[in-house]
Design a protein around this motif. Structure first.
Motif, mmCIF file in Angstrom:
data_model
loop_
_atom_site.group_PDB
_atom_site.id
_atom_site.type_symbol
_atom_site.label_atom_id
_atom_site.label_comp_id
_atom_site.label_asym_id
_atom_site.label_seq_id
_atom_site.Cartn_x
_atom_site.Cartn_y
_atom_site.Cartn_z
ATOM 1 N N ASN A 269 -3.601 8.966 -2.897
ATOM 2 C CA ASN A 269 -4.955 9.292 -3.326
ATOM 3 C C ASN A 269 -5.554 10.366 -2.426
ATOM 4 O O ASN A 269 -6.298 10.076 -1.516
ATOM 5 C CB ASN A 269 -5.810 8.015 -3.317
ATOM 6 N N ASP A 270 -5.216 11.634 -2.691
ATOM 7 C CA ASP A 270 -5.771 12.739 -1.925
ATOM 8 C C ASP A 270 -7.056 13.252 -2.546
ATOM 9 O O ASP A 270 -7.799 13.982 -1.930
ATOM 10 C CB ASP A 270 -4.773 13.901 -1.863
ATOM 11 N N VAL A 271 -7.302 12.861 -3.782
ATOM 12 C CA VAL A 271 -8.432 13.359 -4.538
ATOM 13 C C VAL A 271 -9.655 12.473 -4.293
ATOM 14 O O VAL A 271 -9.535 11.278 -4.060
ATOM 15 C CB VAL A 271 -8.063 13.444 -6.039
ATOM 16 N N LYS A 272 -10.824 13.105 -4.344
ATOM 17 C CA LYS A 272 -12.081 12.381 -4.155
ATOM 18 C C LYS A 272 -12.404 11.577 -5.407
ATOM 19 O O LYS A 272 -12.364 12.111 -6.522
ATOM 20 C CB LYS A 272 -13.188 13.398 -3.862
ATOM 21 N N ASN B 54 -9.154 4.727 -2.536
ATOM 22 C CA ASN B 54 -10.441 4.798 -1.839
ATOM 23 C C ASN B 54 -11.452 5.470 -2.755
ATOM 24 O O ASN B 54 -11.126 6.473 -3.404
ATOM 25 C CB ASN B 54 -10.309 5.608 -0.553
#
Length: 80
Positions: free
Chosen positions: A2-5, A30
């Motif tokens: 999960n690198d994306v906001k 997150n």
């Protein structure tokens, strides 16, 4: 993974919001939660961007998922 906001727009009385948050937690994603019943400015911004007045709305990067759409959430997050 999960690198994306990820931002989820919710209200306290929304059962689909609770399901969506539980699903994101289960997948280890997150996220930031914004309660639009308490944040009028965020609510107005959400309507302006999505033309939606209902929740949940999940922002994943620059994309918006209207409602609790597992298939679209998984696709945008790269979850198989």
């Amino acid at each position: 993974m999960n690198d994306v906001k990820v931002i989820i727009y919710t209200t306290p009385t929304c059962p689909w919001c609770r399901k969506a948050k539980a699903y994101l937690n289960e997948k280890g994603v997150n996220f930031k939660e914004i309660d639009v019943s308490k944040d009028q400015k965020a609510a107005e911004e959400l309507v302006r961007k999505t033309h939606q007045m209902g929740v949940p709305v999940i922002q994943i990067g620059n994309e918006y998922v209207i409602g609790f759409d597992k298939k679209r959430i998984d696709k945008l997050l790269g979850i198989n």
